[in-house]
Scaffold this active site. Structure first.
Site: not given
Ligand SMILES: *Cc1c(COP(=O)(O)O)cnc(C)c1O
Length: 346
Positions: A35, A130, A243, A291
């Site tokens: 998956k 679930r 940053y 990023m």
């Protein structure tokens, strides 16, 4: 060549499947869970490699993924869908010949009304709450379902990564009670395989262990990431990096900026604790992950190599996951499409 290189070792994947297969008796089938695009590594290539080893049952999360696996493998193997038979799935289930794992009374009704005679399996809830038929629903529907001949009756363990957890025994007991006399049963994913033969039934369904992740501690690493160094600079005391001025130099430092960032799936949370490697030598990540860029302290290196290693022998997906406070599954399935990808052992 600006992008980072993601190397996927399909021979290591194959060795991991064989090692997991060897943990259960020869008459227990070992399937493969592919998956989420084969845990981020390309479901088609992964499935083809495993089919070459003799894997004949594959599992995906949703029908659309099953269609991709069917295209890659052709008509031979069984492809099971964990989400079962959802509204609108009938055409794909038919076209790609997929086996939905029915998990709610509404799905049973839908399946028998829209695709009578089409193969199916049953997913039972044994306590995880679930996905899966509740025991009362199973009791009510059992004789109809068994008359129609399910290909598999399965359930899933909530705590199998912790071998001492009492939930394992509890779910095992419930699964045995619910499926007494059922022909083909499956309970174990990677963690369940490691719990021992009682948990194996007729088929095991490993996912993460194939891809080199915990709880399969003996797994060979399957992924390597190597990021090119774009630039290096000297940073003087009290200068800051990145940053938010999140890192400040206390002594004169050499800083390398590498071409990799959170857009590659190297999530910001890895920042303060992660390392990258120059050969065998660890280099701390400093400042915030951007990023497209990560800054690294390379002051202690004699020479800065053209690339630094993020994942591989020295740092596994689980090491990186731990640095970020997450799990290896999330690191793998976050790896983005920006990498230059190289497949070994295809
Ligand atoms: C994802 C999944 C698996 C595989 O689990 P791993 O922990 O990756 O081995 C098996 N069964 C079900 C129902 C799943 O959702």
């Amino acid at each position: 060549m600006g992008a980072s290189l993601l190397t996927i070792d399909l021979d290591a994947l194959a060795a991991n499947w064989q090692a997991l297969d060897a943990l259960s008796a020869p008459d227990v089938e070992t399937a493969a869970v592919v998956k989420a695009d084969g845990y981020g590594l390309d479901t088609g290539r992964v499935a083809q490699k495993l089919e070459g080893l003799g894997v004949t049952s594959f599992f995906v999360a949703v029908a659309e993924e099953g269609q991709i696996v069917r295209k890659a493998l052709g008509n031979g193997p069984d492809i099971y869908v964990f989400s079962g038979h959802m509204a609108g799935d009938s055409d794909i289930l038919t076209a790609a010949n997929l086996i939905p794992l029915l998990n709610a009374p509404g799905q049973v009704t839908r399946h028998f009304s829209t695709l009578p005679g089409h193969a199916f399996g049953v997913q039972l809830d044994t306590g995880m709450n679930r996905l899966g038929l509740e025991p009362e629903d199973w009791e009510a529907l059992r004789s109809d379902l068994m008359d129609a001949g399910p290909r598999l009756v399965m359930s899933h363990l909530a705590c199998a990564d912790d071998p001492d957890h009492t939930m394992n025994h509890q779910q095992l007991r419930v699964f045995k009670e619910l499926t007494e006399g059922v022909a083909r049963r499956s309970l174990a994913a990677t963690g369940g395989i490691l719990l021992g033969p009682e948990y194996h039934f007729d088929m095991t369904r490993p996912g993460i262990g194939l891809y080199g992740g915990l709880p399969f501690a003996d797994a060979l690493p399957v992924v390597q990431i190597e990021a090119p160094v774009i630039q290096t600079r000297t940073v003087r005391p009290f200068e800051t990096v990145g940053y938010g001025n999140a890192w400040e130099a206390h002594v004169e430092c050499e800083v390398a900026t590498i071409s990799a960032g959170y857009a590659d799936g190297l999530i910001r949370a890895i920042g303060p604790k992660a390392r990258v490697f120059a050969g065998d030598i660890p280099c701390p990540v400093i400042g915030r992950v951007s990023m497209d860029l990560i800054t690294v302290d390379v002051t202690h290196l004699d020479a800065v190599p053209p690339t630094l290693h993020i994942l591989g022998q020295h740092q596994t997906v689980d090491d990186l996951a731990e640095a970020a406070g997450t799990i290896g599954y999330e690191i793998l399935t976050s790896l983005s499409s920006r990498y230059t990808r190289r497949y070994q052992g295809a």
